[in-house]
Design an enzyme around this catalytic site. Structure first.
Site, PDB file in Angstrom:
ATOM      1  N   LYS A 252       0.862  -1.192   0.000  1.00 36.13           N
ATOM      2  CA  LYS A 252       0.000   0.000   0.000  1.00 36.13           C
ATOM      3  C   LYS A 252       0.889   1.229   0.000  1.00 36.13           C
ATOM      4  CE  LYS A 252      -4.504   0.538   0.770  1.00 36.13           C
ATOM      5  NZ  LYS A 252      -5.392  -0.505   0.383  1.00 36.13           N
TER       6      LYS A 252
HETATM    7  N1  GLU Z   1      -7.441  -0.239  -2.768  1.00 42.06           N
HETATM    8  C1  GLU Z   1      -8.216  -1.448  -2.861  1.00 42.06           C
HETATM    9  C2  GLU Z   1      -8.123  -2.236  -1.575  1.00 42.06           C
HETATM   10  O1  GLU Z   1      -7.839  -1.701  -0.536  1.00 42.06           O
HETATM   11  C3  GLU Z   1      -7.872  -2.252  -4.114  1.00 42.06           C
HETATM   12  C4  GLU Z   1      -6.487  -2.791  -4.177  1.00 42.06           C
HETATM   13  C5  GLU Z   1      -6.118  -3.413  -5.508  1.00 42.06           C
HETATM   14  O2  GLU Z   1      -6.984  -3.589  -6.342  1.00 42.06           O
HETATM   15  O3  GLU Z   1      -4.950  -3.713  -5.671  1.00 42.06           O
HETATM   16  O4  GLU Z   1      -8.389  -3.400  -1.543  1.00 42.06           O
END
Ligand code: GLU
Length: 427
Positions: free
Chosen positions: A112
């Site tokens: 992230k």
């Molecule tokens: N931001 C989204 C989550 O927290 C999607 C992450 C992604 O698709 O890689 O799951």
């Protein structure tokens, strides 16, 4: 005061994810060496980069990318643009991604990142330059087989298109089209997948539906409240509306609104489109005090905004019988104890909002294989995958007498443990 509050939010998320992990790890007697590995993040990247503003001044921004674990596949997870983004927030959110992808049975790890900023303070042209310069600063620390970002809070398909274009532009012409899957959540016209836009909300909705079916509850006329009316909040409401459920309260950064008779989801969406995403001023509901939102009379509560929103301070106010976590980490450990004690069930984030990363997986696969799938095909595959995950969690919860979060964590951690045991530790 505001700064203190933000600090509390940030520290809380990391503390929260570690407590959730350790609780389940204790329960399954996780191999102590593997616990050591999973308790830390593999890589933490902090970049400072200058960007020229519209008025000619230069501003320096701080961006983050934390790669928690890649034992099951390339790092995967979103990029968020928000003032609360910092290294601890990125660490916590990266860990949640590892559990989420593991639980969903995807060939991905967890990551992230994002930039600490308030995007409402910048023009579209500035946001484009900030995004491109951030991508350039990340360089080869991201990549289609290494670490694949996606949208998160305050980022969207347009943001992903800029990342893709910038990343591709740094490659030699013959290499460029091999990199289409460096990000997911792209616009359909720029290599994105049909259905990725609604994937997270569809997943939240399906989890609620599966849960209700399991309890023999009809969703028709059930009243629900939603915190956050961005991509996740809107699409969840869109699908719940089709089942005849009634939206009675919404909260976002601009305000809190309620209507006991129900409000029109599509009208509210139209209002937000005309007001920079904000719900405030919507004529189909009445403004209420921010502090009364979680105490609204309803059956289902969908927190779909930021972390640590349901805490010991407001858990006792909640009247819903189900909390469906569209956001990452919206309920802290103390609040969860109170809620479970009251018999309120929680569909945990790593299951409830996993539709997003499942949709991302389908986009990644299509780009990698040079395929283009139709919307109904994507939705069908998503349904199948989400149903499998939900059933696994329910089965584990029932057989081992666990709450749904602990069951979900147990499944996710056991899959990782098995991978480490089979492969061993290098050298
Ligand atoms: N931001 C989204 C989550 O927290 C999607 C992450 C992604 O698709 O890689 O799951």
């Amino acid at each position: 005061m505001v700064i203190k509050q933000q600090k509390k939010l940030k520290q809380g998320m990391l503390d929260n994810v570690m407590r959730q992990f350790n609780y389940s790890a204790d329960l399954i007697n996780l191999n102590p060496n593997i616990r050591k590995i999973l308790s830390i993040t593999n890589n933490e990247l902090v970049v400072h980069f200058p960007v020229k503003m519209d008025n000619g001044d230069v501003e320096v921004f701080t961006g983050y990318r934390v790669q928690h674990n890649n034992s099951l596949g390339p790092y995967k997870g979103g990029l968020r643009y928000h003032p609360t983004v910092d290294i601890d927030a990125a660490k916590a959110l990266a860990m949640w991604m590892t559990w989420k992808t593991s639980l969903a049975g995807l060939p991905f790890g967890g990551a992230k990142g994002g930039i600490q900023l308030d995007p409402s303070k910048y023009s579209q042209a500035e946001l484009e330059r900030i995004t491109r310069r951030f991508t350039y600063a990340l360089g080869d620390n991201i990549g289609p087989e290494l670490d694949i970002p996606a949208p998160d809070v305050n980022t969207n398909p347009q943001t992903m298109a800029w990342i893709l274009d910038t990343y591709m532009s740094t490659k030699s012409p013959s290499e460029r089209s091999k990199n289409m899957h460096v990000v997911t959540g792209k616009p359909v016209g720029a290599g994105g997948s049909e259905g990725r836009d609604r994937a997270t909300g569809y997943g939240v909705f399906l989890n609620i539906k599966f849960w209700a079916e399991n309890k023999k509850i009809d969703l028709k006329d059930k009243r629900y409240i939603v915190q956050g009316f961005g991509n996740v909040g809107y699409w969840t409401s869109h699908f719940l509306d089709q089942e005849g459920a009634i939206l009675v309260g919404v909260q976002d950064a601009s305000g809190s609104i309620a209507n006991t008779k129900g409000m029109c989801v599509e009208d509210l969406f139209k209002h937000t489109m005309e007001h920079k995403g904000a719900i405030a001023g919507f004529s189909g509901a009445t403004p209420i005090a921010q502090s009364t939102f979680f105490g609204l009379d309803c059956d289902i509560c969908v927190p779909a905004a930021l972390g640590n929103q349901i805490t010991a301070d407001n858990a006792n106010d909640i009247k819903a019988f189900l909390i469906a976590e569209g956001a990452n980490g919206p309920t802290d450990v103390e609040a969860e104890k109170i809620l479970l004690e009251k018999g309120i069930e929680i569909i945990p984030d790593i299951l409830c909002n996993s539709g997003g990363v499942i949709g991302s997986y389908f986009e990644w696969l299509q780009n990698r294989n040079g395929e283009i799938w139709q919307l109904d095909e994507v939705m069908e595959k998503m349904h199948k995958k989400l149903k499998e995950s939900f059933n696994k969690v329910m089965k584990t919860a029932t057989e081992r007498e666990l709450d749904m979060r602990t069951a979900a964590f147990t499944i996710a951690i056991e899959r990782l443990e098995q991978a480490y045991i089979q492969r061993g530790i290098f050298p």
